[in-house]
Scaffold this active site. Structure first.
Site, mmCIF file in Angstrom:
data_model
loop_
_atom_site.group_PDB
_atom_site.id
_atom_site.type_symbol
_atom_site.label_atom_id
_atom_site.label_comp_id
_atom_site.label_asym_id
_atom_site.label_seq_id
_atom_site.Cartn_x
_atom_site.Cartn_y
_atom_site.Cartn_z
ATOM 1 N N ILE A 202 -0.289 3.776 4.173
ATOM 2 C CA ILE A 202 -1.241 4.442 4.255
ATOM 3 C C ILE A 202 -0.834 4.945 5.169
ATOM 4 O O ILE A 202 -1.317 5.736 6.250
ATOM 5 C CB ILE A 202 -2.324 4.750 3.710
ATOM 6 C CG1 ILE A 202 -3.233 3.093 4.414
ATOM 7 C CG2 ILE A 202 -2.905 4.852 2.410
ATOM 8 C CD1 ILE A 202 -4.615 3.206 4.111
ATOM 9 N N PRO B 182 0.260 7.552 7.084
ATOM 10 C CA PRO B 182 0.038 8.755 7.866
ATOM 11 C C PRO B 182 -0.998 9.154 7.972
ATOM 12 O O PRO B 182 -1.216 9.364 9.083
ATOM 13 C CB PRO B 182 0.192 9.681 6.674
ATOM 14 C CG PRO B 182 2.067 8.891 6.020
ATOM 15 C CD PRO B 182 1.564 7.803 6.221
ATOM 16 N N TYR B 183 -1.677 7.937 7.360
ATOM 17 C CA TYR B 183 -3.950 8.159 7.976
ATOM 18 C C TYR B 183 -3.723 7.379 9.051
ATOM 19 O O TYR B 183 -3.928 7.992 9.680
ATOM 20 C CB TYR B 183 -4.285 7.327 6.877
ATOM 21 C CG TYR B 183 -5.507 6.867 6.718
ATOM 22 C CD1 TYR B 183 -6.308 8.100 7.135
ATOM 23 C CD2 TYR B 183 -6.141 5.751 7.239
ATOM 24 C CE1 TYR B 183 -7.874 7.648 7.155
ATOM 25 C CE2 TYR B 183 -7.123 5.429 7.466
ATOM 26 C CZ TYR B 183 -8.155 6.027 7.196
ATOM 27 O OH TYR B 183 -9.550 5.812 7.638
ATOM 28 N N TYR B 184 -3.013 6.124 9.421
ATOM 29 C CA TYR B 184 -3.081 4.910 10.664
ATOM 30 C C TYR B 184 -2.504 6.081 11.415
ATOM 31 O O TYR B 184 -3.177 5.486 12.613
ATOM 32 C CB TYR B 184 -1.599 4.055 10.222
ATOM 33 C CG TYR B 184 -3.025 2.915 9.729
ATOM 34 C CD1 TYR B 184 -3.975 2.234 10.516
ATOM 35 C CD2 TYR B 184 -3.393 2.820 8.498
ATOM 36 C CE1 TYR B 184 -5.083 1.506 10.426
ATOM 37 C CE2 TYR B 184 -4.508 1.711 7.933
ATOM 38 C CZ TYR B 184 -5.539 1.356 8.725
ATOM 39 O OH TYR B 184 -5.961 0.204 8.326
ATOM 40 N N LYS C 33 -4.930 8.400 12.155
ATOM 41 C CA LYS C 33 -6.128 8.148 13.246
ATOM 42 C C LYS C 33 -5.713 7.641 15.131
ATOM 43 O O LYS C 33 -6.459 7.318 15.879
ATOM 44 C CB LYS C 33 -6.364 6.762 12.397
ATOM 45 C CG LYS C 33 -7.672 7.033 11.249
ATOM 46 C CD LYS C 33 -8.201 7.731 11.356
ATOM 47 C CE LYS C 33 -9.408 7.991 10.441
ATOM 48 N NZ LYS C 33 -10.851 8.604 11.037
#
Length: 215
Positions: free
Chosen positions: A126, A128-130, A133
């Site tokens: 994941i 892109p999520y990190y 963030k």
């Protein structure tokens, strides 16, 4: 103290809204996206504001107006693509930071992800999520807000224990969503969490005590 919860219909958000509603110390205004979500919360006596993180900064600021703190615990969810991750987890978070500044709300708590501050430790599945963030957290740190960034480990739906472990770097671990919500509330007025970012997992130390030990 009135708390504006962004992502109130999420799993952490629901715990947070319930705990704030049950509190004698805080009141809550829940930001949600849909009318039917608002109706459910209103039947519980919770004040709601319908808004979308893809709305303008001005619209988000107007909804938050009159609150004393903002908690950002929204997320695009695991079933959306990188485009929604960019628009919600990054741009939505940054818009909320800008909205807080516009509404003159100084206190801001961001729910991030374990080790989001260390690129080499990002979950590759994941990524892109990190990335979202990481950069949202950076923008918050560069703002003029009194911020706290909480980076929880793997999230569980189990009952909270009320005991945690916090540090600048924790390599792995899990925590119940209920304990994340309790940690958010305990951080609201805990001066030792101001201008701090920390990893959070289950542990052996009561939440209030653990927060006082953050370096």
């Amino acid at each position: 103290m009135k708390i504006f919860v962004v992502g109130a219909n999420g799993k952490i958000g629901k715990h947070l809204v319930q705990l704030l509603s049950d509190s004698n110390k805080y009141t809550v205004k829940a930001m949600i996206r849909k009318e039917e979500q608002a109706r459910v919360l209103q039947t519980l006596g919770v004040e709601t504001a319908i808004a979308n993180l893809e709305d303008s900064v001005e619209e988000i600021a107007n909804r938050a107006n009159g609150c004393d703190a903002i908690v950002f615990t929204a997320g695009s969810g695991g079933h959306t693509g990188a485009d929604k991750t960019l628009l919600v987890d990054l741009d939505g978070a940054v818009k909320t930071i800008e909205a807080a500044e516009k509404a003159k709300i100084k206190r801001f708590i961001m729910v991030s992800a374990l080790q989001a501050h260390k690129r080499e430790n990002w979950n590759q599945a994941i990524k892109p999520y990190y990335a979202a963030k990481y950069y949202a957290d950076k923008m918050l740190e560069q703002s003029n807000l009194t911020y706290t960034i909480i980076r929880p480990g793997g999230l569980l739906d189990t009952s909270g224990t009320g005991t945690i472990s916090v540090a600048e770097n924790i390599s792995s671990g899990t925590i119940s969503r209920e304990d994340v919500a309790k940690t958010i509330i305990a951080s609201l007025e805990e001066g030792n969490t101001f201008y701090k970012a920390f990893d959070l997992v289950s542990g052996e130390i009561p939440i209030d005590e653990a927060l006082k030990l953050i370096n």
